[in-house]
Design a protein around this motif. Sequence first.
Motif, PDB file in Angstrom:
ATOM      1  N   UNK A 130       0.849  -1.187   0.000  1.00 42.40           N
ATOM      2  CA  UNK A 130       0.000   0.000   0.000  1.00 42.40           C
ATOM      3  C   UNK A 130       0.885   1.237   0.000  1.00 42.40           C
ATOM      4  N   UNK A 131       1.453   1.491  -1.138  1.00 49.00           N
ATOM      5  CA  UNK A 131       2.332   2.644  -1.311  1.00 49.00           C
ATOM      6  C   UNK A 131       2.448   2.943  -2.794  1.00 49.00           C
ATOM      7  N   UNK A 132       2.986   4.118  -3.092  1.00 47.95           N
ATOM      8  CA  UNK A 132       3.192   4.481  -4.482  1.00 47.95           C
ATOM      9  C   UNK A 132       4.357   3.695  -5.061  1.00 47.95           C
ATOM     10  N   UNK A 158      -1.014  -0.752  -4.289  1.00 46.76           N
ATOM     11  CA  UNK A 158      -2.401  -0.346  -4.068  1.00 46.76           C
ATOM     12  C   UNK A 158      -2.460   0.975  -3.330  1.00 46.76           C
ATOM     13  N   UNK A 159      -3.449   1.795  -3.692  1.00 51.81           N
ATOM     14  CA  UNK A 159      -3.724   3.021  -2.958  1.00 51.81           C
ATOM     15  C   UNK A 159      -4.493   2.685  -1.685  1.00 51.81           C
ATOM     16  N   UNK A 160      -4.773   3.709  -0.875  1.00 52.62           N
ATOM     17  CA  UNK A 160      -5.460   3.476   0.392  1.00 52.62           C
ATOM     18  C   UNK A 160      -6.844   2.872   0.213  1.00 52.62           C
ATOM     19  N   UNK A 161      -7.484   3.145  -0.926  1.00 52.33           N
ATOM     20  CA  UNK A 161      -8.825   2.609  -1.170  1.00 52.33           C
ATOM     21  C   UNK A 161      -8.772   1.259  -1.898  1.00 52.33           C
ATOM     22  N   UNK A 162      -7.577   0.654  -1.948  1.00 53.65           N
ATOM     23  CA  UNK A 162      -7.347  -0.634  -2.608  1.00 53.65           C
ATOM     24  C   UNK A 162      -7.437  -0.561  -4.127  1.00 53.65           C
ATOM     25  N   UNK A 163      -7.356   0.635  -4.671  1.00 55.40           N
ATOM     26  CA  UNK A 163      -7.222   0.761  -6.120  1.00 55.40           C
ATOM     27  C   UNK A 163      -5.813   0.317  -6.501  1.00 55.40           C
ATOM     28  N   UNK A 164      -5.705  -0.624  -7.447  1.00 53.57           N
ATOM     29  CA  UNK A 164      -4.403  -1.106  -7.880  1.00 53.57           C
ATOM     30  C   UNK A 164      -3.821  -0.104  -8.873  1.00 53.57           C
ATOM     31  N   UNK A 223     -20.204  -7.902 -12.570  1.00 56.26           N
ATOM     32  CA  UNK A 223     -19.329  -7.327 -13.590  1.00 56.26           C
ATOM     33  C   UNK A 223     -17.909  -7.903 -13.496  1.00 56.26           C
ATOM     34  N   UNK A 224     -17.752  -8.955 -12.678  1.00 54.05           N
ATOM     35  CA  UNK A 224     -16.463  -9.630 -12.463  1.00 54.05           C
ATOM     36  C   UNK A 224     -15.483  -8.791 -11.658  1.00 54.05           C
ATOM     37  N   UNK A 225     -15.976  -7.806 -10.915  1.00 54.10           N
ATOM     38  CA  UNK A 225     -15.114  -7.048 -10.018  1.00 54.10           C
ATOM     39  C   UNK A 225     -14.931  -7.830  -8.720  1.00 54.10           C
ATOM     40  N   UNK A 226     -13.719  -7.842  -8.202  1.00 52.91           N
ATOM     41  CA  UNK A 226     -13.423  -8.567  -6.961  1.00 52.91           C
ATOM     42  C   UNK A 226     -14.107  -7.869  -5.793  1.00 52.91           C
ATOM     43  N   UNK A 227     -14.700  -8.680  -4.917  1.00 55.36           N
ATOM     44  CA  UNK A 227     -15.448  -8.146  -3.779  1.00 55.36           C
ATOM     45  C   UNK A 227     -14.607  -8.144  -2.518  1.00 55.36           C
ATOM     46  N   UNK A 228     -14.728  -7.068  -1.752  1.00 53.63           N
ATOM     47  CA  UNK A 228     -14.097  -7.016  -0.445  1.00 53.63           C
ATOM     48  C   UNK A 228     -14.940  -7.765   0.572  1.00 53.63           C
ATOM     49  N   UNK A 256     -13.950  -3.850  -5.181  1.00 54.07           N
ATOM     50  CA  UNK A 256     -12.735  -3.061  -5.237  1.00 54.07           C
ATOM     51  C   UNK A 256     -12.773  -2.167  -6.476  1.00 54.07           C
ATOM     52  N   UNK A 257     -12.094  -1.032  -6.442  1.00 55.80           N
ATOM     53  CA  UNK A 257     -12.237  -0.052  -7.524  1.00 55.80           C
ATOM     54  C   UNK A 257     -11.883  -0.554  -8.918  1.00 55.80           C
ATOM     55  N   UNK A 258     -10.795  -1.325  -9.046  1.00 57.66           N
ATOM     56  CA  UNK A 258     -10.344  -1.659 -10.408  1.00 57.66           C
ATOM     57  C   UNK A 258      -9.670  -3.021 -10.502  1.00 57.66           C
ATOM     58  N   UNK A 259     -10.020  -3.928  -9.590  1.00 60.22           N
ATOM     59  CA  UNK A 259      -9.459  -5.277  -9.629  1.00 60.22           C
ATOM     60  C   UNK A 259     -10.556  -6.257 -10.019  1.00 60.22           C
ATOM     61  N   UNK A 260     -10.269  -7.089 -11.027  1.00 58.09           N
ATOM     62  CA  UNK A 260     -11.244  -8.053 -11.532  1.00 58.09           C
ATOM     63  C   UNK A 260     -10.632  -9.435 -11.546  1.00 58.09           C
ATOM     64  N   UNK A 261     -11.480 -10.452 -11.648  1.00 57.26           N
ATOM     65  CA  UNK A 261     -10.965 -11.822 -11.638  1.00 57.26           C
ATOM     66  C   UNK A 261     -11.900 -12.743 -12.406  1.00 57.26           C
TER      67      UNK A 261
END
Length: 468
Positions: A7-9, A175-181, A410-415, A421-426
């Motif tokens: 969780x860092x840049x 990942x950002x703080x909101x779990x955006x990859x 929509x195949x987005x990964x669920x927390x 999650x904002x932009x992670x799919x599986x």
Amino acid sequence: MNARVLHEQPPHLDVETEVLVIGGGACGLVAALRAAASGAEVIVVERDASPAGSTSMSSGFVPAPATRYQRAVGVDDDTPERFEADLNAKSKGLCDARLARLAAANIGPALEWLGEKHRVEWLVLDDFLYPGHTRFRMHTVPEKTGTALLARLLAAVEAADIPVVSEARAETLYAADDNRITAVEIVRPDGAREIIGAGAVILACNGFGGNRELVRKHIPDVADGLYYGHEGNEGDAIFWGEALGCELRHLSGYQGHGSLAHPHGILISWALMMEGGFQVNTEGKRFSNENGGYSEQAVNVLAQPGGTAWNVYDDRLHLFAQGFPDYMDAVSVGAIREAETIADLAKATGLPADALAKTFEEVESIRRGETTDPFGRSFEGKPALVGPFYAVKVTGALFHTQGGLMIDDQARVMGSDGKALPNLLAGGGAACGVSGPDVSGYLSGNGLLTAIAFGYLAGETAAEIARG
């Protein structure tokens, strides 16, 4: 295990893309094709020198309802609802009903899109029903192998100018703080590292069948059995999901197979059993209902002395099986035993002659309706087995896991909080499948079903996210 989330840049970006797909099997390639068709820039990263994975090791058969390919062979009464009912029935209602509905509704459109847009040629197997299917809906490319299916998908990806970066193992998700990859770090065989920035990331890296520690933890009943899957399926998606606080479900579910030629490691089509053949153990005795399903049969076979069994059948089925390339491979390496009489077959296999002869008599009595099978199988409508006879020694094996990350429609990964999650799919083996928590819930073709249906969905959604 090196799969991790930071969780860092990222310290820098070597490359940027709108959609990054991790894994070059059927799921990843279909996802890449769909994302590109939706206008996104796509990169696929693949850990191997050439994409292969579980797809190339499979039979390449994909179940789908209500397709024009079915109608071409006279099947005009199949529906997504009927297929969904079959999925639920096979899993005894234990699979996730929403995912079953999602897969059943999308697999037909996905196959037709691949046919129309990318010239993937499909045909429907209409000479036998696989266990649990109530209609002929198993689609395959003409070569009838997973290797050929993958080759056709790779050709489509190449024609679409989608780069597939091989020998590139995805290791770290930033990942950002909101779990955006925001980026993914890949590692080359020589240790070199590159960081790829991405607007959306699709996990198409299958399950954890190649990780013995995870297998022993989640599916101990097959932990000591043979693994007939890609060794690279080490559970990366599971580890990333856990680090991101994602919901994981049905990790005890898996596809087994009770008909892997031993010690040759060649898949023997279960059609031999469905069309009148049977299995015996080293004592020459049947031990189960072979029509229950080849997945749960893995456990039944492994429970026999020595963890092996013999598939027994006749010349009619031997000729029928020659339509499957895997079977011809088994013939070429000498895995198939042939004999004119039952007594000779006993000599060829080392099975007790009296016991084997008695088993043949019992099967024929059941077929005629004179007795009832104690295991609950019906041989009704199947011809009597007549010489020459054939047999092949088999064992049970784990093919691939069926549990994984929960996804939305929509195949987005669920927390774990129920939010996407904002932009992670599986998709595929990285996502929770439609077999439920038990080996017996696997309906034939479920692996490629969710690989292609969920990959199709993931690609479209990822493009929308990345370009939104």
